[in-house]
Design a protein around this motif. Sequence first.
Motif, short mmCIF file in Angstrom:
data_model
loop_
_atom_site.label_atom_id
_atom_site.label_comp_id
_atom_site.label_asym_id
_atom_site.label_seq_id
_atom_site.Cartn_x
_atom_site.Cartn_y
_atom_site.Cartn_z
N SER A 1 39.72 47.11 42.42
CA SER A 1 40.92 46.99 43.24
C SER A 1 40.80 45.78 44.17
O SER A 1 39.70 45.32 44.46
CB SER A 1 41.17 48.25 44.07
OG SER A 1 40.15 48.42 45.04
N VAL A 2 41.94 45.30 44.60
CA VAL A 2 42.02 44.22 45.58
C VAL A 2 43.07 44.62 46.61
O VAL A 2 44.17 45.02 46.27
CB VAL A 2 42.45 42.88 44.92
CG1 VAL A 2 42.60 41.79 45.97
CG2 VAL A 2 41.46 42.46 43.85
N ARG A 3 42.68 44.57 47.87
CA ARG A 3 43.62 44.84 48.96
C ARG A 3 43.71 43.56 49.79
O ARG A 3 42.70 42.96 50.13
CB ARG A 3 43.12 45.99 49.84
CG ARG A 3 43.10 47.32 49.11
CD ARG A 3 42.76 48.49 50.03
NE ARG A 3 41.76 48.27 51.04
CZ ARG A 3 40.44 48.40 50.86
NH1 ARG A 3 39.95 48.72 49.67
NH2 ARG A 3 39.60 48.22 51.85
N THR A 4 44.91 43.17 50.09
CA THR A 4 45.10 41.94 50.85
C THR A 4 45.63 42.26 52.24
O THR A 4 46.33 43.23 52.45
CB THR A 4 46.09 40.99 50.14
OG1 THR A 4 47.33 41.65 49.99
CG2 THR A 4 45.57 40.59 48.78
N SER A 5 45.27 41.42 53.17
CA SER A 5 45.81 41.50 54.52
C SER A 5 46.02 40.06 55.00
O SER A 5 45.73 39.11 54.28
CB SER A 5 44.87 42.26 55.45
OG SER A 5 43.72 41.50 55.74
N LYS A 6 46.48 39.93 56.20
CA LYS A 6 46.80 38.61 56.73
C LYS A 6 45.56 37.72 56.84
O LYS A 6 45.62 36.54 56.52
CB LYS A 6 47.46 38.76 58.11
CG LYS A 6 47.90 37.47 58.73
CD LYS A 6 48.59 37.72 60.05
CE LYS A 6 49.03 36.40 60.66
NZ LYS A 6 49.73 36.61 61.92
N ASN A 7 44.45 38.27 57.25
CA ASN A 7 43.25 37.48 57.53
C ASN A 7 42.18 37.53 56.46
O ASN A 7 41.34 36.63 56.39
CB ASN A 7 42.63 37.91 58.86
CG ASN A 7 43.59 37.70 60.01
OD1 ASN A 7 44.27 36.70 60.07
ND2 ASN A 7 43.65 38.67 60.91
N VAL B 1 36.73 38.69 51.46
CA VAL B 1 36.99 37.27 51.22
C VAL B 1 38.01 36.78 52.25
O VAL B 1 39.07 37.39 52.41
CB VAL B 1 37.53 37.04 49.80
CG1 VAL B 1 37.78 35.56 49.54
CG2 VAL B 1 36.60 37.62 48.75
N ASP B 2 37.69 35.70 52.92
CA ASP B 2 38.62 35.10 53.87
C ASP B 2 39.92 34.76 53.14
O ASP B 2 39.91 34.18 52.06
CB ASP B 2 37.99 33.83 54.45
CG ASP B 2 38.79 33.25 55.57
OD1 ASP B 2 40.01 33.05 55.40
OD2 ASP B 2 38.20 32.97 56.63
N ALA B 3 41.04 35.11 53.74
CA ALA B 3 42.34 34.90 53.10
C ALA B 3 42.65 33.43 52.87
O ALA B 3 43.46 33.09 52.02
CB ALA B 3 43.45 35.54 53.94
N THR B 4 41.99 32.56 53.61
CA THR B 4 42.25 31.12 53.45
C THR B 4 41.31 30.47 52.45
O THR B 4 41.38 29.26 52.23
CB THR B 4 42.11 30.40 54.80
OG1 THR B 4 40.77 30.56 55.28
CG2 THR B 4 43.10 30.94 55.82
N HIS B 5 40.43 31.25 51.82
CA HIS B 5 39.48 30.69 50.84
C HIS B 5 40.26 30.06 49.69
O HIS B 5 41.07 30.71 49.03
CB HIS B 5 38.54 31.78 50.32
CG HIS B 5 37.34 31.25 49.63
ND1 HIS B 5 37.37 30.76 48.36
CD2 HIS B 5 36.07 31.10 50.07
CE1 HIS B 5 36.18 30.36 48.02
NE2 HIS B 5 35.37 30.55 49.04
N GLU C 1 42.63 33.86 44.45
CA GLU C 1 44.02 34.12 44.07
C GLU C 1 44.21 35.59 43.79
O GLU C 1 43.38 36.20 43.15
CB GLU C 1 44.36 33.38 42.77
CG GLU C 1 44.95 32.03 42.94
CD GLU C 1 45.28 31.42 41.59
OE1 GLU C 1 45.99 32.07 40.81
OE2 GLU C 1 44.80 30.32 41.34
N VAL C 2 45.29 36.16 44.25
CA VAL C 2 45.58 37.56 43.96
C VAL C 2 46.58 37.61 42.84
O VAL C 2 47.54 36.91 42.78
CB VAL C 2 46.13 38.28 45.21
CG1 VAL C 2 46.51 39.71 44.87
CG2 VAL C 2 45.13 38.24 46.33
#
Length: 67
Positions: free
Chosen positions: A33-39, A58-62, A66-67
């Motif tokens: 699974s992958v969960r994304t958030s703002k940061n 993983v830092d969202a800005t990396h 890619e999601v």
Amino acid sequence: MMDWSKKISLKKIFQEADVIINKEVVVAGWIKSVRTSKNCNFVMINDGSTQADLQIVVDATHASFEV
């Protein structure tokens, strides 16, 4: 380039966590699974060596994520 000589099973990571702290390791397996958030993004990985999953943050800005 990935150094596959550093590949370690999740089972060994959980058994020897105190030994590998602050060391670079390579894991390979299935993304459950992958969960994304703002940061940041949370990626759950399993390689079949144990029922436990490894959570990677993983830092969202990396740039290569890619999601």
